[in-house]
Design an enzyme around this catalytic site. Structure first.
Site, PDB file in Angstrom:
ATOM      1  N   GLY A 161     -95.356   0.499 -21.451  1.00 38.85           N
ATOM      2  CA  GLY A 161     -94.069  -0.156 -21.283  1.00 38.85           C
ATOM      3  C   GLY A 161     -93.635  -0.167 -19.827  1.00 38.85           C
ATOM      4  N   LEU A 162     -92.306  -0.075 -19.624  1.00 43.15           N
ATOM      5  CA  LEU A 162     -91.711  -0.094 -18.282  1.00 43.15           C
ATOM      6  C   LEU A 162     -92.077  -1.362 -17.523  1.00 43.15           C
ATOM      7  CD1 LEU A 162     -92.233   3.641 -17.206  1.00 43.15           C
ATOM      8  CD2 LEU A 162     -90.176   2.590 -18.146  1.00 43.15           C
ATOM      9  N   CYS A 163     -92.107  -2.486 -18.240  1.00 44.41           N
ATOM     10  CA  CYS A 163     -92.406  -3.770 -17.582  1.00 44.41           C
ATOM     11  C   CYS A 163     -91.408  -4.843 -18.033  1.00 44.41           C
ATOM     12  CB  CYS A 163     -93.840  -4.201 -17.867  1.00 44.41           C
ATOM     13  SG  CYS A 163     -94.371  -4.065 -19.579  1.00 44.41           S
ATOM     14  N   GLY A 164     -90.146  -4.436 -18.139  1.00 41.89           N
ATOM     15  CA  GLY A 164     -89.101  -5.391 -18.492  1.00 41.89           C
ATOM     16  C   GLY A 164     -89.286  -5.962 -19.896  1.00 41.89           C
TER      17      GLY A 164
ATOM     18  N   PHE B 134     -91.576  -8.027 -20.847  1.00 43.93           N
ATOM     19  CA  PHE B 134     -92.934  -8.557 -20.974  1.00 43.93           C
ATOM     20  C   PHE B 134     -93.431  -8.504 -22.415  1.00 43.93           C
ATOM     21  CE2 PHE B 134     -97.529  -7.767 -21.072  1.00 43.93           C
ATOM     22  CZ  PHE B 134     -98.018  -8.865 -20.399  1.00 43.93           C
TER      23      PHE B 134
END
Length: 294
Positions: A87-90, A92
């Site tokens: 994760g940690l990709c908005g 996406f």
């Protein structure tokens, strides 16, 4: 009002988080450069191969003999959904999951009601999301990004091709993020099987008269499977570049938001500290006045 200790702890926590987000941004930027180079080198080859297949198929009858061009009533569908492992990709991953759900609701509602929609998740986030939602999920090759290569994409494509060939599925559809730039990813929904004569809208099908060697049938029937595998590999590379771009943007925004929060916390800390000092001064003055009066 929060105590000075609480505010100091929050400031320390925000500083630590900002250091992490800055580091993640730099890591994503380094990975993005390699992923971007890979997809930019792949696109011309993949587009030219698709154009060649479309041109030859439009001008010959051999293409119709391929099992991968068979058009059947769509009763059973395989959706190959490309997400990321982390994760940690908005938005996406969530955008892809929402787009897939919308596609099922709009186009494959009857098939889903009959239990004939299968999700092949390439990426752990898609696997987790669709498993929780009760979809029939094919877990094979869900860890493709652990060792991203054409060989891994080829295996995943061959599995889908064989299933389509024997009639397990009547249609295979790709859902993925196409890389445009660091801040922009475009959700694409493309039919992988059956293979059609459609190509990129910017690439027109020509009426070139080809000379075939060794034979027309051998060349076309050999190129078609390669074009299908290349189609999937290109989608995976597009998604990989998009993921790193989305993570880089998300971490940059998180660092920026952390900076704004840090400013507010420092103002709050200074106000609390000033209030504490003022209170102490008032207590001293009050004590001094009390001693004077006594």
């Amino acid at each position: 009002m929060a105590s000075l200790k609480e505010v100091r702890n929050r400031i320390t926590s925000v500083n630590s988080t900002m250091q992490i987000t800055k580091a993640m941004k730099m890591v994503a930027a380094a990975k993005l450069r390699r992923a971007q180079d890979a997809i930019l080198q792949m696109r011309p080859y993949a587009n030219k191969l698709n154009e060649l297949i479309a041109t030859v198929s439009a001008n010959t009858e051999v293409g119709a003999q391929s099992p991968y061009t068979a058009v059947r009533p769509v009763d059973k569908v395989l959706l190959i959904v490309v997400t990321s492992d982390r994760g940690l990709c908005g938005g996406f991953n969530s955008n892809i999951i929402k787009a897939t759900q919308a596609l099922i609701n709009d186009k494959y509602a009857s098939q889903q009601k009959a239990g004939n929609v299968t999700i092949k998740a390439l990426g752990k986030k898609g696997l987790e999301a669709f498993s929780k939602r009760g979809f029939a999920v094919n877990k094979n090759h869900s860890e493709i990004f652990l060792k991203l290569s054409f060989e891994e994409a080829r295996k995943a494509a061959e599995e889908a091709m064989e299933a389509f060939k024997v009639g397990v599925y009547d249609e295979v559809v790709l859902v993925f993020n196409e890389f445009k730039n660091v801040a922009t990813q475009i959700i694409r929904t493309e039919t992988m099987l059956p293979l059609t004569a459609d190509v990129d809208e910017n690439a027109a099908v020509s009426n070139t008269d080809y000379i075939f060697e060794p034979s027309e049938e051998e060349i076309i029937l050999d190129l078609m499977p390669k074009a299908i595998k290349m189609h999937l590999y290109k989608a995976v590379l597009e998604s990989n570049a998009s993921e790193h771009g989305a993570r880089m943007t998300a971490m940059d925004k998180a660092t920026e938001n952390g900076g704004e929060l840090l400013k507010d916390l420092k103002i709050q800390y200074n106000r609390s500290r000033q209030a504490a000092i003022t209170k102490e001064i008032l207590e001293i003055v009050g004590g001094a006045e009390a001693l004077k009066d006594s």
